[in-house]
Design a protein around this motif. Structure first.
Motif, PDB file in Angstrom:
ATOM      1  N   LEU A   1     -32.415 143.249  35.178  1.00 30.21           N
ATOM      2  CA  LEU A   1     -31.297 142.308  35.158  1.00 30.21           C
ATOM      3  C   LEU A   1     -30.118 142.858  34.368  1.00 30.21           C
ATOM      4  O   LEU A   1     -28.962 142.614  34.722  1.00 30.21           O
ATOM      5  CB  LEU A   1     -31.759 140.963  34.597  1.00 30.21           C
ATOM      6  N   PHE A   2     -30.397 143.608  33.316  1.00 30.52           N
ATOM      7  CA  PHE A   2     -29.305 144.224  32.565  1.00 30.52           C
ATOM      8  C   PHE A   2     -28.579 145.249  33.429  1.00 30.52           C
ATOM      9  O   PHE A   2     -27.352 145.316  33.425  1.00 30.52           O
ATOM     10  CB  PHE A   2     -29.826 144.888  31.291  1.00 30.52           C
ATOM     11  N   LEU A   3     -29.329 146.048  34.169  1.00 33.36           N
ATOM     12  CA  LEU A   3     -28.685 147.044  35.029  1.00 33.36           C
ATOM     13  C   LEU A   3     -27.867 146.396  36.138  1.00 33.36           C
ATOM     14  O   LEU A   3     -26.785 146.864  36.484  1.00 33.36           O
ATOM     15  CB  LEU A   3     -29.729 147.988  35.612  1.00 33.36           C
ATOM     16  N   TRP A   4     -28.404 145.314  36.735  1.00 37.78           N
ATOM     17  CA  TRP A   4     -27.709 144.667  37.839  1.00 37.78           C
ATOM     18  C   TRP A   4     -26.473 143.907  37.365  1.00 37.78           C
ATOM     19  O   TRP A   4     -25.427 143.960  38.000  1.00 37.78           O
ATOM     20  CB  TRP A   4     -28.627 143.705  38.574  1.00 37.78           C
ATOM     21  N   PHE A   5     -26.607 143.141  36.277  1.00 35.73           N
ATOM     22  CA  PHE A   5     -25.513 142.284  35.837  1.00 35.73           C
ATOM     23  C   PHE A   5     -24.792 142.823  34.614  1.00 35.73           C
ATOM     24  O   PHE A   5     -23.592 142.627  34.471  1.00 35.73           O
ATOM     25  CB  PHE A   5     -26.023 140.870  35.541  1.00 35.73           C
TER      26      PHE A   5
ATOM     27  N   ASP B   1     -12.735 148.190  30.880  1.00 37.54           N
ATOM     28  CA  ASP B   1     -11.440 148.277  31.560  1.00 37.54           C
ATOM     29  C   ASP B   1     -10.421 147.336  30.934  1.00 37.54           C
ATOM     30  O   ASP B   1      -9.237 147.679  30.777  1.00 37.54           O
ATOM     31  CB  ASP B   1     -11.598 147.960  33.047  1.00 37.54           C
ATOM     32  N   LEU B   2     -10.853 146.145  30.553  1.00 41.30           N
ATOM     33  CA  LEU B   2      -9.959 145.176  29.921  1.00 41.30           C
ATOM     34  C   LEU B   2      -9.455 145.701  28.577  1.00 41.30           C
ATOM     35  O   LEU B   2      -8.258 145.603  28.273  1.00 41.30           O
ATOM     36  CB  LEU B   2     -10.676 143.838  29.736  1.00 41.30           C
ATOM     37  N   VAL B   3     -10.345 146.279  27.782  1.00 45.03           N
ATOM     38  CA  VAL B   3      -9.940 146.808  26.482  1.00 45.03           C
ATOM     39  C   VAL B   3      -8.985 147.990  26.663  1.00 45.03           C
ATOM     40  O   VAL B   3      -7.993 148.113  25.927  1.00 45.03           O
ATOM     41  CB  VAL B   3     -11.187 147.217  25.664  1.00 45.03           C
ATOM     42  N   ARG B   4      -9.220 148.828  27.643  1.00 42.85           N
ATOM     43  CA  ARG B   4      -8.327 149.981  27.896  1.00 42.85           C
ATOM     44  C   ARG B   4      -6.935 149.522  28.291  1.00 42.85           C
ATOM     45  O   ARG B   4      -5.945 150.113  27.898  1.00 42.85           O
ATOM     46  CB  ARG B   4      -8.915 150.854  29.006  1.00 42.85           C
ATOM     47  N   ARG B   5      -6.845 148.439  29.086  1.00 41.80           N
ATOM     48  CA  ARG B   5      -5.535 147.949  29.513  1.00 41.80           C
ATOM     49  C   ARG B   5      -4.786 147.302  28.367  1.00 41.80           C
ATOM     50  O   ARG B   5      -3.558 147.374  28.305  1.00 41.80           O
ATOM     51  CB  ARG B   5      -5.699 146.955  30.657  1.00 41.80           C
ATOM     52  N   LEU B   6      -5.525 146.626  27.482  1.00 38.87           N
ATOM     53  CA  LEU B   6      -4.874 145.954  26.354  1.00 38.87           C
ATOM     54  C   LEU B   6      -4.391 146.957  25.299  1.00 38.87           C
ATOM     55  O   LEU B   6      -3.416 146.690  24.606  1.00 38.87           O
ATOM     56  CB  LEU B   6      -5.814 144.932  25.732  1.00 38.87           C
ATOM     57  N   LEU B   7      -5.061 148.066  25.160  1.00 40.05           N
ATOM     58  CA  LEU B   7      -4.659 149.047  24.153  1.00 40.05           C
ATOM     59  C   LEU B   7      -3.819 150.054  24.807  1.00 40.05           C
ATOM     60  O   LEU B   7      -2.945 150.647  24.636  1.00 40.05           O
ATOM     61  CB  LEU B   7      -5.902 149.711  23.545  1.00 40.05           C
TER      62      LEU B   7
ATOM     63  N   GLN C   1     -18.585 147.394  32.235  1.00 39.59           N
ATOM     64  CA  GLN C   1     -17.475 148.148  32.820  1.00 39.59           C
ATOM     65  C   GLN C   1     -16.201 147.304  32.848  1.00 39.59           C
ATOM     66  O   GLN C   1     -15.118 147.792  32.538  1.00 39.59           O
ATOM     67  CB  GLN C   1     -17.837 148.625  34.229  1.00 39.59           C
ATOM     68  N   LEU C   2     -16.317 146.021  33.203  1.00 39.79           N
ATOM     69  CA  LEU C   2     -15.154 145.140  33.205  1.00 39.79           C
ATOM     70  C   LEU C   2     -14.577 144.983  31.803  1.00 39.79           C
ATOM     71  O   LEU C   2     -13.362 144.998  31.602  1.00 39.79           O
ATOM     72  CB  LEU C   2     -15.521 143.774  33.776  1.00 39.79           C
ATOM     73  N   PHE C   3     -15.439 144.819  30.809  1.00 38.55           N
ATOM     74  CA  PHE C   3     -14.985 144.698  29.425  1.00 38.55           C
ATOM     75  C   PHE C   3     -14.293 145.979  28.971  1.00 38.55           C
ATOM     76  O   PHE C   3     -13.244 145.938  28.328  1.00 38.55           O
ATOM     77  CB  PHE C   3     -16.183 144.376  28.513  1.00 38.55           C
TER      78      PHE C   3
END
Length: 128
Positions: free
Chosen positions: A108-112, A122-128, A118-120
């Motif tokens: 479940l960790f691998l699937w979800f 990407d979000l941190v990279r865009r904010l910084l 990855q989304l988190f």
């Protein structure tokens, strides 16, 4: 101090025999005065191994059910004072339950979890 939850991880509990001599590892406590062994297998142990055998179908919950049923079966076998057999079934139900919990948690960790991380990221990279 004795463990109130019974034997853990298959370690046998040693009880003196009627004659006072210590029991040999692997030897069962006689249930009757005539020296015969346990009369029957615990229904709780049989139920625990059945739950454990089909527990892989339900993510995590099947494993938790197998662990709980295995613990209940161990307690009932120990409370019987040697009249019931089936400790091996109960311990294997517990072990299978822990394996199911570990495997399903990883899957479940691998699937979800992987896409969420990855989304988190990407979000941190865009904010910084």
């Amino acid at each position: 101090m004795a463990d109130p939850h019974g034997p853990e991880l298959g370690r046998p509990s040693y009880r003196p025999q009627a004659g006072g001599a210590p029991m040999v590892p692997g030897q069962r406590q006689p249930a009757n005065d005539d020296g015969s062994g346990p009369e029957r297998t615990s229904n709780a142990a049989v139920g625990a191994i059945i739950v454990a055998s089909i527990g892989w179908i339900l993510p995590i919950l099947g494993g938790v059910a197998a662990i709980r049923r295995g613990n209940a079966a161990v307690r009932s076998i120990e409370a019987s004072g040697g009249a019931l057999d089936g400790l091996g079934l109960a311990l294997w139900a517990r072990r299978l339950g822990w394996v199911y919990v570990a495997v399903w948690s990883g899957l479940l960790f691998l699937w979800f979890g992987g896409p969420a991380i990855q989304l988190f990221y990407d979000l941190v990279r865009r904010l910084l």
